[in-house]
Design a protein around this motif. Structure first.
Motif, short mmCIF file in Angstrom:
data_model
loop_
_atom_site.label_atom_id
_atom_site.label_comp_id
_atom_site.label_asym_id
_atom_site.label_seq_id
_atom_site.Cartn_x
_atom_site.Cartn_y
_atom_site.Cartn_z
N ASP A 45 0.81 -1.22 0.00
CA ASP A 45 0.00 0.00 0.00
C ASP A 45 0.84 1.27 0.00
OD1 ASP A 45 -2.44 -1.30 -0.04
OD2 ASP A 45 -2.51 -1.47 2.14
N SER A 46 2.13 1.15 -0.18
CA SER A 46 2.98 2.34 -0.12
C SER A 46 2.97 3.11 -1.44
CB SER A 46 4.43 1.95 0.23
OG SER A 46 5.00 1.20 -0.81
N ASN A 47 3.43 4.34 -1.36
CA ASN A 47 3.52 5.20 -2.53
C ASN A 47 4.65 4.69 -3.42
OD1 ASN A 47 4.06 7.26 -4.36
ND2 ASN A 47 3.65 8.87 -2.87
N TYR A 48 4.34 4.31 -4.65
CA TYR A 48 5.32 3.70 -5.54
C TYR A 48 6.48 4.64 -5.84
CZ TYR A 48 7.25 1.18 -9.50
OH TYR A 48 8.10 0.52 -10.35
N THR A 49 6.19 5.89 -6.08
CA THR A 49 7.25 6.85 -6.39
C THR A 49 8.21 7.00 -5.22
OG1 THR A 49 5.72 8.05 -7.82
CG2 THR A 49 7.70 9.21 -7.14
N MET A 50 7.68 7.12 -4.02
CA MET A 50 8.55 7.27 -2.85
C MET A 50 9.35 5.99 -2.60
SD MET A 50 8.50 10.27 -1.89
CE MET A 50 9.49 10.05 -0.45
N TYR A 51 8.76 4.85 -2.89
CA TYR A 51 9.49 3.59 -2.74
C TYR A 51 10.68 3.54 -3.69
CZ TYR A 51 10.70 -1.31 -2.93
OH TYR A 51 11.40 -2.48 -2.93
N ILE A 52 10.48 3.93 -4.95
CA ILE A 52 11.56 3.92 -5.93
C ILE A 52 12.66 4.91 -5.52
CG2 ILE A 52 12.15 4.50 -8.33
CD1 ILE A 52 10.76 1.80 -7.97
N VAL A 53 12.27 6.09 -5.07
CA VAL A 53 13.25 7.10 -4.64
C VAL A 53 14.05 6.58 -3.44
CG1 VAL A 53 13.50 9.40 -3.60
CG2 VAL A 53 12.00 9.06 -5.57
#
Length: 62
Positions: A10-18
């Motif tokens: 459920d995490s924010n994909y963009t923030m996970y990639i960063v």
């Protein structure tokens, strides 16, 4: 429907990639340090895994 078994579901994909990219750069920097101590990288990765598990445990005890 099957439940998610990944803590990042459920995490924010963009923030996970960063954050994953930044952490990869940090580990690479530690690995390529002039001291050439691989154990530092192993300990840093272990601390990261344990701290994420401690943080995620109250959210999803499974």
């Amino acid at each position: 429907m099957a439940e998610s078994v990944v803590a990042q579901y459920d995490s924010n994909y963009t923030m996970y990639i960063v954050s994953a990219t930044g952490y990869s750069i940090l580990l690479a920097w530690l690995y390529n340090s002039p001291h050439d101590i691989t154990m530092i990288v192993i300990v840093a990765h272990t601390v990261s895994n344990v701290s994420y598990g401690v943080q995620a445990a109250p959210i999803d005890p499974a």
